[in-house]
Scaffold this motif. Structure first.
Motif, short mmCIF file in Angstrom:
data_model
loop_
_atom_site.label_atom_id
_atom_site.label_comp_id
_atom_site.label_asym_id
_atom_site.label_seq_id
_atom_site.Cartn_x
_atom_site.Cartn_y
_atom_site.Cartn_z
N PRO A 149 35.82 58.26 26.71
CA PRO A 149 35.34 56.95 26.21
C PRO A 149 36.36 56.19 25.36
N LEU A 150 37.14 56.91 24.55
CA LEU A 150 38.10 56.22 23.69
C LEU A 150 39.18 55.50 24.49
N PHE A 151 39.40 55.93 25.73
CA PHE A 151 40.42 55.31 26.57
C PHE A 151 40.10 53.83 26.83
N TYR A 152 38.80 53.49 26.83
CA TYR A 152 38.38 52.13 27.19
C TYR A 152 38.19 51.22 25.98
N GLU B 239 39.02 46.66 12.60
CA GLU B 239 38.08 47.11 13.63
C GLU B 239 38.04 48.62 13.58
N ILE B 240 36.89 49.17 13.20
CA ILE B 240 36.75 50.62 13.09
C ILE B 240 36.81 51.29 14.45
N ARG B 241 36.09 50.71 15.39
CA ARG B 241 36.09 51.15 16.79
C ARG B 241 35.75 49.93 17.62
N LYS B 242 35.79 50.08 18.94
CA LYS B 242 35.54 48.93 19.79
C LYS B 242 34.19 48.30 19.45
N GLY B 243 34.23 47.02 19.09
CA GLY B 243 33.02 46.28 18.81
C GLY B 243 32.53 46.36 17.38
N LEU B 244 33.02 47.31 16.60
CA LEU B 244 32.55 47.50 15.23
C LEU B 244 33.66 47.16 14.25
N SER C 272 27.89 22.90 -14.71
CA SER C 272 28.82 23.54 -13.78
C SER C 272 28.82 25.03 -14.04
N PHE C 273 29.44 25.79 -13.17
CA PHE C 273 29.47 27.24 -13.37
C PHE C 273 30.68 27.82 -12.64
N THR C 274 30.95 29.08 -12.98
CA THR C 274 31.99 29.87 -12.32
C THR C 274 31.35 31.15 -11.82
N SER C 275 31.74 31.59 -10.65
CA SER C 275 31.20 32.83 -10.09
C SER C 275 32.31 33.67 -9.50
N SER C 276 32.13 34.98 -9.58
CA SER C 276 33.00 35.94 -8.90
C SER C 276 32.11 36.89 -8.13
N GLU C 277 32.53 37.23 -6.91
CA GLU C 277 31.67 38.06 -6.07
C GLU C 277 32.50 38.87 -5.09
N ILE C 278 31.90 39.98 -4.66
CA ILE C 278 32.47 40.82 -3.60
C ILE C 278 31.47 40.84 -2.45
N THR C 279 31.96 40.59 -1.23
CA THR C 279 31.10 40.61 -0.05
C THR C 279 31.58 41.66 0.92
N TRP C 280 30.66 42.50 1.33
CA TRP C 280 30.94 43.49 2.38
C TRP C 280 30.22 43.06 3.64
N GLU C 281 30.96 42.98 4.74
CA GLU C 281 30.39 42.53 6.01
C GLU C 281 30.68 43.55 7.09
N THR C 282 29.66 43.87 7.85
CA THR C 282 29.86 44.71 9.02
C THR C 282 29.32 43.97 10.24
N ARG C 283 30.05 44.04 11.34
CA ARG C 283 29.72 43.28 12.54
C ARG C 283 29.84 44.19 13.75
N TYR C 284 28.82 44.14 14.61
CA TYR C 284 28.85 44.98 15.81
C TYR C 284 28.57 44.13 17.03
N ALA C 285 29.52 44.12 17.97
CA ALA C 285 29.39 43.39 19.23
C ALA C 285 29.84 44.34 20.33
N ARG C 286 28.91 44.93 21.01
CA ARG C 286 29.19 46.04 21.92
C ARG C 286 30.16 45.67 23.03
#
Length: 842
Positions: free
Chosen positions: A385-388, A571-576, A612-626
């Motif tokens: 499977p990893l070949f593809y 990309e961790i693996r294909k699609g992820l 007015s305001f100031t903001s600081s943030e960390i965003t973690w995003e994971t995306r999967y498209a097979r």
């Protein structure tokens, strides 16, 4: 008596002598060899009937259009006929070996008259057997297959009118070229080539799961205005030439065409059993197919079915301009299949021709031609499977222009016409005026002008005028692959004559790995933003954003934002894929146009009020498209979308109070699901589900401001009858569905179907709400000025609207009629609206 016997012997001998002497004159064989081609494109025509009229002597051309026929009868002409083309005849010379080539002109395809006779159509029992044997003959029944593939692509300008010849660039070309006619051939129309490519690749497929991999080994690309780059190399391979008629529906030019051997074959087609004969080593039935309704996305032509196992042996099919598809005069598909050792059949050769119509009399048309040949087939030997994981990979030394290599390794020799194509393209692209037009075209398409190692632009954002900035001018640039294969530097500077402010942006991205497509980068900018338009779903719509800089910005709540961000993704693996982003920003409203304030402590009405305001943030995003496919274009990656599986995205954002003067700590969760649906006869659909939850106390610029639309233009990503900032939510779920019915309904109306209009429908539903704490954080007034706020949805009452309309009006215009069915008592509500949009669709 003796004298009579001698006389009889003499006369008999004389007669015998004269008979033998005359034998060469009436028994001498006539042998004719030749080729049959399309007069418009110059392409060979396979499976053409070549025959002597009034006899049973006839043959079919092979896949390359060649034939050989002979006779001993004293005939004087040879005839050819082919469905969709005008028949032709040519004189022959008796008793010698000769070469006669034919070029056939296309004819208007008219559907056959259906004659109902007693008894069953003789083609139907054969078709029932074809359906019964589909699984056994379909290549998808193999666990895996692989082969070496040779691909050739050519693009030509055809239908060169007198008006087009008089254009300045064409006059320059025609004065240089004196060999235009030779590309067309003996009887054909002249064509002007501007692109040809060849590639050799290894193609691999595995079922369960269904995955592909193509290793493009060698490429040769020659074109006017096109470099032999990696992007072109990726799209001229075998991956984009998939035509499996065992599927019920085939996707061609983003349109779904029903196969002649689809499960519901009798509903879509008429069948006529014409003949049976040997095709190669297989005895085959020849069946002509015609769509029952001319506007349907279906095929005209001939299929050859093997008598032994009822498999497709050859396919000769066409799509005429009567089908509900724009700008296309004709599409032809020729396919030859071969039986594998395991039983199922694989395409051995494919030839596809797309004839694109001229837009007007002052322009020309275009021919796009694809040819594929597959050899060295191996079946049922799946790779791990990893070949593809990487669907398309181009070898580092893939570019090769050495003619000796191609003469040795291409599956078929080039015709003289194709050799002329290479010579003409080299001549055309060196004409100075052509270089100028190519540069202008590249700027129009890409928005940038390449100057050495940098690209200047995008020009779409160069100028705007609005009530905040007055006249806005902007200039920007970015580095290209000639600067670095690792670094991408971007930036722009903008200035408004009314507000007297400079705006700017600068970013640096670094490609850590092209194999996994891992990148990291930083960005800093100071810019005028509009709160009502901050929405990720619009991020790729450059034209929309460019026009939002014009006019009165008051309703969209303008503010100045200073932002610094950094990210890393891979990309961790294909699609992820995973992405981590840090962002620090300041929010400073344009006070004279946007009255904003919030309580420092929402539970204490006497607490300080801030504007007015100031903001600081960390965003973690994971995306999967097979099954999403990406192409690499220099230092960028382009998504071709997912074929049948949904795309999932999840985001979590953590607000960091005290970091870089941040005023808030908060949590935000969101998730989206998007999927494109191919529904065959019912057309195509797209649904998008978007959900989010903010369990923290924050001012409403942190909430989800649901995107309204107060323009006269339809926007599929917005609620088209919702006002700007009519609703915002800290918990929500939205469902948006868009559907194109193609010609399903309107093709049945006699007068309407000639217009090729298409029915569309859509619906949007929003469930949402805002907690009391996030409503109480906004004061009613500050320093005697009313503060702009927002409305919250009732937790038990969704917002909803639905619409319907017609697209493809004059091949460009879409009109939607939209009904709002909730919150009808809100101020300035539009219960019904008519919106228009322009779109370019085939």
């Amino acid at each position: 008596m003796q004298r009579k016997i001698l006389l009889i012997k003499f006369l008999f001998g004389l007669g015998l002598f004269l008979l033998v002497a005359a034998l060469p004159s009436w028994a001498q064989k006539t042998v004719i060899n030749g080729r049959v081609t399309d007069a418009t494109s110059g392409d060979p025509l396979p499976f053409v009937s070549v025959y002597f009229k009034g006899t049973t002597v006839g043959v079919n051309t092979d896949f390359e259009g060649y034939y050989s026929i002979s006779t001993e009868k004293p005939l004087d002409s040879l005839h050819v006929s082919y469905i969709g083309y005008n028949p032709r005849a040519k004189k022959i010379q008796k008793g010698i070996t000769q070469t006669i080539n034919f070029q056939l002109m296309t004819a208007a395809i008219s559907l056959q008259e259906v004659v109902v006779r007693p008894g069953e159509n003789p083609a139907w029992p054969i078709m029932r057997q074809v359906i019964a044997h589909k699984d056994a003959n379909d290549k998808r029944n193999l666990t895996a297959y692989e082969y070496e593939s040779y691909n050739k692509t050519e693009v030509d300008i055809d239908n060169i009118s007198e008006k087009f010849r008089k254009k300045r660039v064409m006059r320059k070309i025609l004065t240089v070229l004196d060999s235009l006619e030779q590309i067309a051939g003996e009887d054909g129309k002249p064509v002007l080539p501007f692109f040809i490519s060849e590639s050799i690749s290894n193609f691999y497929h595995r079922n369960n799961p269904s995955v592909n991999r193509e290793e493009i080994l060698k490429t040769k690309v020659t074109g006017v205005g096109l470099d032999d780059g990696s992007l072109v190399a990726q799209i001229v391979g075998s991956s984009f030439q998939e035509y499996n008629f065992y599927k019920n529906w085939l996707t061609i030019l983003e349109k779904d065409f029903v196969s002649p051997i689809a499960d519901g074959w009798k509903f879509y087609y008429e069948y006529d059993l014409k003949d049976s004969s040997f095709v190669g080593e297989d005895w085959c039935y020849r069946i002509e197919v015609t769509p029952k309704r001319p506007q349907d996305l279906a095929f005209n032509g001939t299929i050859w079915i093997t008598a032994k196992d009822f498999a497709l042996k050859q396919v000769n099919l066409a799509i005429s301009k009567s089908a509900n598809i724009n700008y296309i005069e004709r599409i032809t598909i020729h396919q030859e299949l071969g039986r594998t050792a395991a039983g199922p059949w694989l395409p051995i050769k494919n030839r596809v021709m797309i004839d694109i119509a001229e837009i007007s009399d002052s322009w020309a048309g275009m021919l796009v031609k694809f040819y594929t040949s597959n050899k060295k087939i191996v079946v049922n030997n799946p790779k791990p499977p990893l070949f593809y994981e990487k669907p398309i990979e181009v070898a580092e030394d893939a570019r090769i222009t050495d003619n000796n290599y191609w003469e040795t390794n291409r599956h078929d020799t080039l015709t003289q016409q194709e050799k002329n194509v290479y010579k003409m393209i080299d001549t055309i692209r060196n004409i100075p005026v052509v270089k100028t037009y190519i540069e202008i075209a590249n700027i129009a398409v890409n928005g940038y002008k390449r100057v050495g190692k940098v690209d200047i632009g995008p020009y779409l954002y160069t100028y705007a005028f609005n009530n905040v900035e007055g006249h806005r001018f902007r200039a920007g640039l970015k580095t290209n692959i000639d600067f670095s294969r690792k670094w991408i530097l971007k930036g722009y500077l903008a200035y408004g004559t009314r507000d007297g402010r400079f705006k700017y942006n600068g970013s640096a991205d670094y490609i850590l790995s092209r194999k996994r497509w891992a990148t990291t980068g930083i960005e800093h900018f100071y810019e005028l933003e509009q709160l009502a338009l901050i929405d990720n779903s619009l991020a790729t719509n450059s034209l929309f954003f460019a026009f939002t800089r014009f006019g009165d910005l008051t309703r969209s709540r303008p503010f100045m934002q200073r932002q610094t961000s950094a990210y890393i993704q891979t990309e961790i693996r294909k699609g992820l894929s995973q992405k981590l982003t840090f962002r620090n920003r300041t929010f400073d409203p344009i006070d004279r146009l946007y009255k904003f304030a919030y309580y420092e402590n929402p539970n204490d009405k006497d607490s300080p009020i801030h504007r007015s305001f100031t903001s600081s943030e960390i965003t973690w995003e994971t995306r999967y498209a097979r099954d999403e496919i990406f192409l690499q274009n220099e230092n960028e990656r382009i998504s071709l979308g997912a074929d049948k599986w949904p795309i999932f995205t999840f985001r979590y954002t953590l607000g960091l109070k005290g970091v870089m003067n941040s005023d808030f700590e908060y949590h935000k969760f969101s998730a989206t699901v998007i999927q494109y649906l191919k529904l065959g006869l019912l057309g195509r659909g797209r649904y998008a589900i978007d959900a989010g939850y903010i369990p923290s106390t924050v001012p409403y610029p942190f909430l989800r401001a649901h995107l309204g639309n107060q323009t006269p233009f339809f926007n599929a990503s917005s609620f088209n009858l919702m006002n700007y900032f009519e609703f915002a939510s800290d918990k929500y779920v939205t469902l948006n569905y868009q559907h194109t019915f193609e010609g399903l309904f309107l093709n049945s109306i006699p007068l309407i179907r000639k217009l090729k209009w298409r029915f569309v429908g859509h619906a949007s539903v929003l469930y949402g709400g805002v907690s009391k704490r996030n409503q109480n954080i906004i004061p009613d007034s500050a320093n005697g000025e009313a503060i702009q706020s927002f409305r919250a949805l009732s937790p038990h009452k969704p917002y909803a609207e639905f619409g319907y309309g017609v697209e493809n009006i004059f091949k460009l215009l879409r009109v939607d009629f939209i009904h709002r069915i909730a919150y009808l008592n809100n101020p300035d509500v539009r219960k019904f609206g008519v919106k228009v949009s322009l779109q370019f669709k085939l």
